[in-house]
Design a protein around this motif. Structure first.
Motif, PDB file in Angstrom:
ATOM      1  N   VAL A  18       0.883  -0.730   0.570  1.00 21.27           N
ATOM      2  CA  VAL A  18       0.119  -0.193   0.025  1.00 21.27           C
ATOM      3  C   VAL A  18       1.132   1.527  -0.014  1.00 21.27           C
ATOM      4  O   VAL A  18       0.438   2.391  -0.457  1.00 21.27           O
ATOM      5  N   LYS A  19       2.307   1.059   0.506  1.00 26.00           N
ATOM      6  CA  LYS A  19       2.802   2.393   0.758  1.00 26.00           C
ATOM      7  C   LYS A  19       3.941   2.287  -0.514  1.00 26.00           C
ATOM      8  O   LYS A  19       3.408   3.822  -0.980  1.00 26.00           O
ATOM      9  N   MET A  20       3.867   1.808  -0.821  1.00 25.49           N
ATOM     10  CA  MET A  20       4.773   1.452  -2.500  1.00 25.49           C
ATOM     11  C   MET A  20       3.975   2.645  -3.475  1.00 25.49           C
ATOM     12  O   MET A  20       3.723   3.487  -4.522  1.00 25.49           O
ATOM     13  N   ALA A  21       2.364   1.782  -3.021  1.00 27.70           N
ATOM     14  CA  ALA A  21       1.737   1.890  -4.623  1.00 27.70           C
ATOM     15  C   ALA A  21       0.667   3.843  -4.135  1.00 27.70           C
ATOM     16  O   ALA A  21       0.670   4.642  -5.330  1.00 27.70           O
ATOM     17  N   THR A  22       1.300   3.820  -2.654  1.00 26.79           N
ATOM     18  CA  THR A  22       1.130   5.329  -2.782  1.00 26.79           C
ATOM     19  C   THR A  22       1.956   6.176  -3.245  1.00 26.79           C
ATOM     20  O   THR A  22       2.028   6.975  -3.748  1.00 26.79           O
ATOM     21  N   ASP A  23       3.367   5.612  -2.848  1.00 27.24           N
ATOM     22  CA  ASP A  23       4.336   6.071  -3.459  1.00 27.24           C
ATOM     23  C   ASP A  23       4.569   6.659  -4.849  1.00 27.24           C
ATOM     24  O   ASP A  23       4.761   7.494  -5.500  1.00 27.24           O
ATOM     25  N   LEU A  24       3.877   5.036  -5.701  1.00 29.99           N
ATOM     26  CA  LEU A  24       4.520   5.303  -7.260  1.00 29.99           C
ATOM     27  C   LEU A  24       3.278   6.612  -7.945  1.00 29.99           C
ATOM     28  O   LEU A  24       3.234   7.254  -8.273  1.00 29.99           O
ATOM     29  N   ASN A  25       1.863   6.618  -6.840  1.00 23.94           N
ATOM     30  CA  ASN A  25       0.931   7.755  -7.274  1.00 23.94           C
ATOM     31  C   ASN A  25       1.763   8.938  -6.751  1.00 23.94           C
ATOM     32  O   ASN A  25       0.931   9.964  -7.433  1.00 23.94           O
ATOM     33  N   ASP A  29       2.060  11.950 -10.242  1.00 23.59           N
ATOM     34  CA  ASP A  29       1.316  12.948 -10.179  1.00 23.59           C
ATOM     35  C   ASP A  29       2.268  13.813 -10.217  1.00 23.59           C
ATOM     36  O   ASP A  29       2.319  15.071 -11.156  1.00 23.59           O
ATOM     37  N   LYS A  30       3.385  13.997  -9.614  1.00 25.33           N
ATOM     38  CA  LYS A  30       4.787  14.765 -10.114  1.00 25.33           C
ATOM     39  C   LYS A  30       5.453  14.826 -11.100  1.00 25.33           C
ATOM     40  O   LYS A  30       5.328  15.933 -11.767  1.00 25.33           O
ATOM     41  N   LEU A  31       5.425  13.442 -11.523  1.00 27.15           N
ATOM     42  CA  LEU A  31       5.869  13.553 -13.472  1.00 27.15           C
ATOM     43  C   LEU A  31       4.965  14.383 -14.336  1.00 27.15           C
ATOM     44  O   LEU A  31       5.250  14.400 -15.023  1.00 27.15           O
ATOM     45  N   THR A  32       3.928  13.868 -13.905  1.00 28.32           N
ATOM     46  CA  THR A  32       2.259  14.454 -14.755  1.00 28.32           C
ATOM     47  C   THR A  32       2.179  15.708 -15.158  1.00 28.32           C
ATOM     48  O   THR A  32       2.004  16.378 -15.848  1.00 28.32           O
ATOM     49  N   ALA A  33       2.845  16.400 -13.789  1.00 25.14           N
ATOM     50  CA  ALA A  33       2.478  17.868 -13.669  1.00 25.14           C
ATOM     51  C   ALA A  33       4.052  18.347 -14.022  1.00 25.14           C
ATOM     52  O   ALA A  33       4.034  19.366 -15.345  1.00 25.14           O
ATOM     53  N   LEU A  34       5.298  17.912 -14.293  1.00 30.69           N
ATOM     54  CA  LEU A  34       6.523  18.229 -14.815  1.00 30.69           C
ATOM     55  C   LEU A  34       5.966  18.114 -16.123  1.00 30.69           C
ATOM     56  O   LEU A  34       6.525  19.114 -16.850  1.00 30.69           O
ATOM     57  N   LYS A  35       5.456  17.105 -16.637  1.00 26.12           N
ATOM     58  CA  LYS A  35       5.465  16.986 -18.262  1.00 26.12           C
ATOM     59  C   LYS A  35       5.082  17.766 -18.531  1.00 26.12           C
ATOM     60  O   LYS A  35       5.336  18.246 -20.016  1.00 26.12           O
ATOM     61  N   LYS A  36       3.668  18.609 -18.203  1.00 25.22           N
ATOM     62  CA  LYS A  36       2.464  19.133 -18.873  1.00 25.22           C
ATOM     63  C   LYS A  36       3.695  20.868 -18.985  1.00 25.22           C
ATOM     64  O   LYS A  36       3.616  21.289 -20.487  1.00 25.22           O
ATOM     65  N   ASP A  37       4.832  21.286 -17.961  1.00 21.84           N
ATOM     66  CA  ASP A  37       4.989  21.878 -17.614  1.00 21.84           C
ATOM     67  C   ASP A  37       6.519  22.240 -19.029  1.00 21.84           C
ATOM     68  O   ASP A  37       6.174  23.312 -19.821  1.00 21.84           O
ATOM     69  N   LYS A  83      14.179  15.756 -21.535  1.00 18.25           N
ATOM     70  CA  LYS A  83      13.624  15.836 -20.447  1.00 18.25           C
ATOM     71  C   LYS A  83      12.294  15.191 -20.615  1.00 18.25           C
ATOM     72  O   LYS A  83      11.683  14.448 -19.921  1.00 18.25           O
ATOM     73  N   LEU A  84      11.615  15.403 -21.677  1.00 24.07           N
ATOM     74  CA  LEU A  84      10.595  14.985 -21.702  1.00 24.07           C
ATOM     75  C   LEU A  84      10.021  13.873 -22.413  1.00 24.07           C
ATOM     76  O   LEU A  84       9.849  12.910 -21.302  1.00 24.07           O
ATOM     77  N   LYS A  85      11.786  13.177 -23.506  1.00 26.51           N
ATOM     78  CA  LYS A  85      11.263  11.383 -23.122  1.00 26.51           C
ATOM     79  C   LYS A  85      11.684  11.020 -21.766  1.00 26.51           C
ATOM     80  O   LYS A  85      11.062   9.844 -21.699  1.00 26.51           O
ATOM     81  N   ARG A  86      12.862  11.883 -20.893  1.00 25.59           N
ATOM     82  CA  ARG A  86      12.305  10.583 -19.742  1.00 25.59           C
ATOM     83  C   ARG A  86      11.717  10.776 -18.592  1.00 25.59           C
ATOM     84  O   ARG A  86      11.109   9.842 -17.902  1.00 25.59           O
ATOM     85  N   ILE A  87      10.625  11.823 -19.073  1.00 21.91           N
ATOM     86  CA  ILE A  87       9.904  11.494 -17.520  1.00 21.91           C
ATOM     87  C   ILE A  87       8.801  10.524 -18.606  1.00 21.91           C
ATOM     88  O   ILE A  87       8.383   9.833 -17.882  1.00 21.91           O
ATOM     89  N   ALA A  90       9.919   7.795 -17.306  1.00 23.54           N
ATOM     90  CA  ALA A  90       9.593   7.164 -15.952  1.00 23.54           C
ATOM     91  C   ALA A  90       8.036   6.924 -15.803  1.00 23.54           C
ATOM     92  O   ALA A  90       7.690   5.933 -15.035  1.00 23.54           O
ATOM     93  N   LEU A  91       6.981   7.480 -16.078  1.00 20.14           N
ATOM     94  CA  LEU A  91       5.525   7.599 -16.557  1.00 20.14           C
ATOM     95  C   LEU A  91       5.519   5.544 -16.619  1.00 20.14           C
ATOM     96  O   LEU A  91       4.337   4.933 -16.511  1.00 20.14           O
ATOM     97  N   LEU A  92       5.745   5.834 -18.106  1.00 25.06           N
ATOM     98  CA  LEU A  92       5.762   4.108 -18.834  1.00 25.06           C
ATOM     99  C   LEU A  92       6.247   3.207 -17.527  1.00 25.06           C
ATOM    100  O   LEU A  92       5.643   2.239 -17.329  1.00 25.06           O
ATOM    101  N   ARG A  93       7.242   3.247 -16.894  1.00 28.30           N
ATOM    102  CA  ARG A  93       7.952   2.807 -15.998  1.00 28.30           C
ATOM    103  C   ARG A  93       7.225   2.330 -14.961  1.00 28.30           C
ATOM    104  O   ARG A  93       6.991   1.611 -14.317  1.00 28.30           O
TER     105      ARG A  93
END
Length: 113
Positions: A18-25, A29-37, A83-87, A90-93
């Motif tokens: 559960v902790k790992m799933a929460t951490d991944l979320n 979320d952080k990576l998705t926001a960074l991707k938009k930026d 940077k976008l490719k790396r983000i 990471a989201l794919l992983r």
């Protein structure tokens, strides 16, 4: 292993999952926001990196400055595209469950610098 010890271990395993799933979320979320930026910055840099027209009514020095700004924008654009490719990687992983595992050599960059 006793039944009580087995249950205790199962509870700990579930709590860690559960902790790992929460951490991944959180990371997702952080990576998705960074991707938009980053995507927004890429669009801005694409506009700034358009060629400077030769018929532009600028003086010689001003045209050179505009061309220099264009080259800086192109360099920044390449950096943001990487940077976008790396983000996205990471989201794919995160999606396929391999986030946090050792990354392939090509994504870690050149360590000899």
């Amino acid at each position: 292993m006793t039944q009580r010890a087995w249950i205790a271990k199962a509870v700990v395993d579930v709590a860690e999952s559960v902790k790992m799933a929460t951490d991944l979320n959180y990371f997702k979320d952080k990576l998705t926001a960074l991707k938009k930026d980053v995507q927004k910055n890429i669009e801005i840099l694409k506009e700034k990196s358009k060629p400077v027209s030769p018929d532009c009514s600028l003086g010689r020095l001003t045209r050179q400055e505009a061309m220099q700004e264009q080259n800086v924008a192109l360099s920044n654009l390449r950096d943001y595209e990487l940077k976008l490719k790396r983000i996205e990687s990471a989201l794919l992983r995160i999606e396929n469950g391999s986030f946090g595992e050792k990354m392939p050599r090509l994504w870690r960059g050149n360590s000899s610098r």
